[in-house]
Design a protein around this motif. Structure first.
Motif, PDB file in Angstrom:
ATOM      1  N   VAL A 266       0.854  -1.183   0.000  1.00 22.84           N
ATOM      2  CA  VAL A 266       0.000   0.000   0.000  1.00 22.84           C
ATOM      3  C   VAL A 266       0.889   1.233   0.000  1.00 22.84           C
ATOM      4  N   GLU A 267       0.585   2.170  -0.881  1.00 25.61           N
ATOM      5  CA  GLU A 267       1.315   3.435  -0.916  1.00 25.61           C
ATOM      6  C   GLU A 267       0.460   4.525  -0.282  1.00 25.61           C
ATOM      7  N   PHE A 268       1.074   5.323   0.596  1.00 21.43           N
ATOM      8  CA  PHE A 268       0.379   6.474   1.176  1.00 21.43           C
ATOM      9  C   PHE A 268       0.421   7.620   0.170  1.00 21.43           C
ATOM     10  N   GLN A 269      -0.739   8.212  -0.083  1.00 25.09           N
ATOM     11  CA  GLN A 269      -0.850   9.352  -0.991  1.00 25.09           C
ATOM     12  C   GLN A 269      -1.670  10.447  -0.322  1.00 25.09           C
ATOM     13  N   ASN A 270      -1.532  11.655  -0.831  1.00 29.75           N
ATOM     14  CA  ASN A 270      -2.347  12.783  -0.384  1.00 29.75           C
ATOM     15  C   ASN A 270      -2.308  12.955   1.137  1.00 29.75           C
ATOM     16  N   VAL A 271      -1.117  12.797   1.721  1.00 28.85           N
ATOM     17  CA  VAL A 271      -0.973  12.893   3.173  1.00 28.85           C
ATOM     18  C   VAL A 271      -1.004  14.371   3.581  1.00 28.85           C
TER      19      VAL A 271
ATOM     20  N   GLU B 281      -6.211  14.364   6.235  1.00 30.27           N
ATOM     21  CA  GLU B 281      -6.556  13.211   5.414  1.00 30.27           C
ATOM     22  C   GLU B 281      -5.316  12.516   4.876  1.00 30.27           C
ATOM     23  N   PHE B 282      -5.530  11.306   4.378  1.00 28.06           N
ATOM     24  CA  PHE B 282      -4.522  10.543   3.654  1.00 28.06           C
ATOM     25  C   PHE B 282      -5.246   9.450   2.886  1.00 28.06           C
ATOM     26  N   THR B 283      -4.549   8.886   1.917  1.00 31.06           N
ATOM     27  CA  THR B 283      -5.125   7.824   1.088  1.00 31.06           C
ATOM     28  C   THR B 283      -4.190   6.630   1.053  1.00 31.06           C
ATOM     29  N   HIS B 284      -4.764   5.443   1.179  1.00 34.28           N
ATOM     30  CA  HIS B 284      -4.055   4.188   0.914  1.00 34.28           C
ATOM     31  C   HIS B 284      -4.338   3.826  -0.534  1.00 34.28           C
ATOM     32  N   TYR B 285      -3.293   3.599  -1.325  1.00 30.79           N
ATOM     33  CA  TYR B 285      -3.458   3.184  -2.715  1.00 30.79           C
ATOM     34  C   TYR B 285      -2.798   1.828  -2.909  1.00 30.79           C
TER      35      TYR B 285
ATOM     36  N   GLU C 107      -7.530  -1.357  -9.175  1.00 33.86           N
ATOM     37  CA  GLU C 107      -6.888  -0.322  -8.358  1.00 33.86           C
ATOM     38  C   GLU C 107      -7.832   0.106  -7.250  1.00 33.86           C
ATOM     39  N   PHE C 108      -7.241   0.357  -6.084  1.00 32.10           N
ATOM     40  CA  PHE C 108      -8.001   0.621  -4.862  1.00 32.10           C
ATOM     41  C   PHE C 108      -7.446   1.869  -4.200  1.00 32.10           C
ATOM     42  N   HIS C 109      -8.314   2.818  -3.912  1.00 35.54           N
ATOM     43  CA  HIS C 109      -7.969   4.014  -3.128  1.00 35.54           C
ATOM     44  C   HIS C 109      -8.888   4.027  -1.908  1.00 35.54           C
ATOM     45  N   HIS C 110      -8.302   4.177  -0.733  1.00 34.50           N
ATOM     46  CA  HIS C 110      -9.083   4.253   0.503  1.00 34.50           C
ATOM     47  C   HIS C 110      -8.650   5.526   1.215  1.00 34.50           C
ATOM     48  N   THR C 111      -9.514   6.525   1.178  1.00 33.29           N
ATOM     49  CA  THR C 111      -9.201   7.827   1.770  1.00 33.29           C
ATOM     50  C   THR C 111      -9.841   7.936   3.149  1.00 33.29           C
TER      51      THR C 111
END
Length: 152
Positions: A68-73, A78-82, A95-99
């Motif tokens: 899982v890559e952390f994005q939009n931290v 907020e943050f997103t798991h991608y 593809e999965f994004h979990h914000t």
């Protein structure tokens, strides 16, 4: 992600804790292992503060190993798991994004989760099953987090 193919589900809950505490318990993998029943194991690289590009390797109930890559931290916001979802580690599902979002509200925290899934490969065949599992899991994760924060 191709927005025309993305399936999104979301939910929110008011949690009786500060934004800072909620955010730390959500973003820190060692905390998630304590409250999130899907997390069996999780580590991050590089070590230290989680930021854009931090990679979490884990073992998750129901899906096995995942990267899982952390994005939009945005600290305390907020943050997103991608991740690129795979079955058995090699069958492409999508593809999965979990914000995760937290916002202060009258001394409490409004906690929102947004799950976006773009089916690919075999994921197109399993799309309905995968989405139903997300729909079932979202309220359960709110319950688990709230119990953990409340010390139940």
């Amino acid at each position: 992600m191709d927005s025309s193919k993305v399936i999104t589900i979301s939910g929110s809950r008011i949690i009786n804790t500060s934004v800072e505490e909620a955010y730390q318990k959500l973003i820190t993998p060692t905390e998630q292992v304590k409250w999130n029943s899907l997390y069996l194991e999780a580590t991050t690289q590089p070590k230290g503060k989680i930021r854009n590009g931090t990679i979490m390797s884990g073992i998750f109930k129901g899906s096995g190993k995942a990267i899982v890559e952390f994005q939009n931290v945005k600290p305390n916001q907020e943050f997103t798991h991608y991740s690129k979802m795979k079955m058995f580690g090699f069958i492409k599902l999508g593809e999965f994004h979990h914000t995760y979002k937290v916002v202060g509200k009258n001394g409490q925290t409004a906690f929102t989760q947004i799950v976006s899934f773009e089916p690919k490969g075999f994921g197109r065949v399993l799309k309905n099953t995968i989405v139903k599992s997300f729909e079932k899991r979202l309220p359960e994760s709110f319950d688990e987090f709230e119990k953990y924060v409340n010390g139940d």
